[in-house]
Design a protein around this motif. Structure first.
Motif, mmCIF file in Angstrom:
data_model
loop_
_atom_site.group_PDB
_atom_site.id
_atom_site.type_symbol
_atom_site.label_atom_id
_atom_site.label_comp_id
_atom_site.label_asym_id
_atom_site.label_seq_id
_atom_site.Cartn_x
_atom_site.Cartn_y
_atom_site.Cartn_z
ATOM 1 N N ALA A 202 5.541 -5.843 -1.404
ATOM 2 C CA ALA A 202 4.315 -5.271 -0.705
ATOM 3 C C ALA A 202 4.733 -4.742 0.463
ATOM 4 O O ALA A 202 5.963 -4.880 1.025
ATOM 5 N N VAL A 203 3.896 -3.931 0.956
ATOM 6 C CA VAL A 203 4.102 -3.238 2.455
ATOM 7 C C VAL A 203 2.722 -3.662 3.197
ATOM 8 O O VAL A 203 1.598 -3.797 2.903
ATOM 9 N N VAL A 204 3.112 -3.946 4.570
ATOM 10 C CA VAL A 204 2.081 -4.106 5.579
ATOM 11 C C VAL A 204 1.733 -3.229 6.530
ATOM 12 O O VAL A 204 3.108 -2.845 7.232
ATOM 13 N N VAL A 205 0.817 -2.466 6.522
ATOM 14 C CA VAL A 205 0.401 -1.180 7.598
ATOM 15 C C VAL A 205 -0.196 -1.668 8.936
ATOM 16 O O VAL A 205 -0.983 -2.518 8.694
ATOM 17 N N PRO A 206 -0.031 -0.955 9.803
ATOM 18 C CA PRO A 206 -0.832 -1.278 11.093
ATOM 19 C C PRO A 206 -2.275 -0.662 11.134
ATOM 20 O O PRO A 206 -2.820 -1.418 12.071
ATOM 21 N N MET A 207 -2.540 0.053 10.138
ATOM 22 C CA MET A 207 -4.143 0.526 10.463
ATOM 23 C C MET A 207 -5.068 -0.444 9.468
ATOM 24 O O MET A 207 -4.605 -1.173 8.530
ATOM 25 N N ALA A 208 -6.243 -0.250 10.008
ATOM 26 C CA ALA A 208 -7.109 -1.401 9.142
ATOM 27 C C ALA A 208 -7.346 -0.810 8.080
ATOM 28 O O ALA A 208 -7.593 0.495 7.620
ATOM 29 N N MET A 209 -7.824 -1.638 7.077
ATOM 30 C CA MET A 209 -8.188 -1.239 5.525
ATOM 31 C C MET A 209 -9.213 -2.267 5.322
ATOM 32 O O MET A 209 -9.286 -3.544 5.594
ATOM 33 N N PRO A 210 -10.218 -1.544 4.403
ATOM 34 C CA PRO A 210 -11.478 -2.597 3.785
ATOM 35 C C PRO A 210 -10.914 -3.547 2.866
ATOM 36 O O PRO A 210 -12.014 -4.386 2.610
ATOM 37 N N PHE A 211 -9.947 -3.229 2.039
ATOM 38 C CA PHE A 211 -9.496 -4.356 1.102
ATOM 39 C C PHE A 211 -7.872 -3.957 0.990
ATOM 40 O O PHE A 211 -7.275 -3.253 1.341
ATOM 41 N N VAL A 212 -7.410 -4.832 0.065
ATOM 42 C CA VAL A 212 -5.772 -4.741 -0.105
ATOM 43 C C VAL A 212 -5.723 -4.092 -1.426
ATOM 44 O O VAL A 212 -6.324 -4.180 -2.560
ATOM 45 N N LEU A 213 -4.956 -2.917 -1.463
ATOM 46 C CA LEU A 213 -4.497 -2.072 -2.449
ATOM 47 C C LEU A 213 -3.597 -2.750 -3.700
ATOM 48 O O LEU A 213 -2.450 -3.469 -3.135
ATOM 49 N N LEU A 214 -3.973 -3.136 -4.834
ATOM 50 C CA LEU A 214 -3.371 -3.802 -5.840
ATOM 51 C C LEU A 214 -2.555 -2.764 -6.680
ATOM 52 O O LEU A 214 -2.957 -2.056 -7.571
ATOM 53 N N GLY A 215 -1.212 -2.580 -6.294
ATOM 54 C CA GLY A 215 -0.494 -1.384 -6.589
ATOM 55 C C GLY A 215 0.464 -1.880 -7.801
ATOM 56 O O GLY A 215 0.301 -2.840 -8.218
ATOM 57 N N ASN A 216 1.578 -0.924 -8.039
ATOM 58 C CA ASN A 216 2.507 -1.156 -9.227
ATOM 59 C C ASN A 216 3.242 -2.193 -9.168
ATOM 60 O O ASN A 216 4.040 -2.535 -10.424
ATOM 61 N N ALA B 273 -0.291 3.460 -5.779
ATOM 62 C CA ALA B 273 0.573 2.823 -4.957
ATOM 63 C C ALA B 273 1.566 2.122 -5.586
ATOM 64 O O ALA B 273 1.537 1.665 -6.639
ATOM 65 N N THR B 274 2.841 2.167 -4.768
ATOM 66 C CA THR B 274 3.967 1.702 -5.422
ATOM 67 C C THR B 274 3.959 0.228 -5.230
ATOM 68 O O THR B 274 4.271 -0.417 -6.403
ATOM 69 N N GLY B 275 3.343 -0.420 -4.328
ATOM 70 C CA GLY B 275 3.441 -1.835 -4.241
ATOM 71 C C GLY B 275 1.976 -2.381 -3.667
ATOM 72 O O GLY B 275 1.182 -1.419 -3.670
ATOM 73 N N ILE B 276 1.876 -3.390 -3.426
ATOM 74 C CA ILE B 276 0.677 -3.935 -2.823
ATOM 75 C C ILE B 276 0.903 -3.469 -1.258
ATOM 76 O O ILE B 276 1.824 -3.551 -0.562
ATOM 77 N N ALA B 277 -0.546 -2.975 -0.731
ATOM 78 C CA ALA B 277 -0.548 -2.660 0.544
ATOM 79 C C ALA B 277 -1.748 -3.156 1.207
ATOM 80 O O ALA B 277 -2.954 -3.376 0.681
ATOM 81 N N MET B 278 -1.260 -3.820 2.355
ATOM 82 C CA MET B 278 -2.481 -4.431 3.144
ATOM 83 C C MET B 278 -2.226 -4.270 4.662
ATOM 84 O O MET B 278 -1.207 -3.787 5.288
ATOM 85 N N SER B 279 -3.319 -4.699 5.204
ATOM 86 C CA SER B 279 -3.247 -4.453 6.759
ATOM 87 C C SER B 279 -2.751 -5.407 7.672
ATOM 88 O O SER B 279 -2.386 -6.501 6.846
ATOM 89 N N MET B 280 -2.212 -5.471 8.624
ATOM 90 C CA MET B 280 -1.624 -6.365 9.430
ATOM 91 C C MET B 280 -2.703 -7.547 9.662
ATOM 92 O O MET B 280 -2.388 -8.955 9.653
#
Length: 218
Positions: free
Chosen positions: A183-197, A129-136
């Motif tokens: 970081a990027v915030v995405v509209p779909m549900a995610m079970p956790f936050v991705l700790l990216g580069n 993952a390029t950055g941190i990714a999380m759900s809304m």
């Protein structure tokens, strides 16, 4: 057009992945409810546990309860929890540490509780993952006004959707804290936050069997 990493899409069905232990000292603690005078605690996302005043669960001690709230303590740090509120982090040090050591989970992932802007989250390390990714939903629980970020179009398995790019004031794992993290915030549900580069690139990473060591570079 921004593209959501394959690893991020994979995270959407990874709810069954067991969460691994790590040596980060911060604990994610939430109050799921009250059973009489006992607190129903959720620590690091584990199953709720009924804990009476004076009792300790996974290092978190219940000091007192009243109505829909409970005062808890870990490592000398006290916090008041209220039913339905977002988890809080307890037991972290100053944030001036320089090393993180994580243990691989049975599912082959590296999981750790942490904080975004001082609010507790559950991370999964994702070197793809390029950055941190999380759900809304995670962003809202962390108090992030993501709609003030930069709107971007994102390609997912279900087509094109809109997300938001922004900078996080701080990201913390254990007693290691970094600032101004993409970081990027995405509209779909995610079970956790991705700790990216955007976080990982600030560390020298070393893998030794089932251990991952991150030594802070800057």
């Amino acid at each position: 057009m921004a593209v959501l990493p394959v690893s991020a899409r994979a995270a959407l069905w990874a709810l069954a992945v067991s969460l691994g232990a790590c040596n980060a000292r911060a604990e994610s603690v939430a109050l799921a409810g009250m059973l009489g005078s006992k607190a129903l605690l959720v620590v690091n996302g584990t199953a709720p546990k009924t804990v009476a005043a004076g009792e300790t669960h996974q290092g978190v001690k219940v000091i007192s309860t009243s109505g829909d709230q409970a005062v808890v303590e870990q490592s000398g740090q006290r916090q008041t929890l209220r039913v339905g509120e977002a988890p809080v982090s307890l037991g972290g040090a100053s944030g001036r540490g320089s090393r993180i050591v994580l243990t691989e989970s049975s599912g082959g992932h590296f999981m750790t509780p942490g904080q975004i802007n001082g609010r507790a989250v559950q991370f999964m390390v994702d070197t793809g993952a390029t950055g941190i990714a999380m759900s809304m939903q995670d962003a809202e629980r962390a108090g992030i006004n993501y709609k003030n970020g930069q709107a971007v179009q994102m390609s997912t398995a279900n087509g094109v959707t809109q997300g938001f790019r922004l900078k996080l004031n701080s990201v913390r794992v254990g007693d290691v804290e970094v600032f101004d993290v993409d970081a990027v915030v995405v509209p779909m549900a995610m079970p956790f936050v991705l700790l990216g580069n955007s976080f990982l690139s600030r560390f020298q990473m070393k893998r030794d069997n089932n251990l991952m060591t991150l030594d802070k570079r800057y």
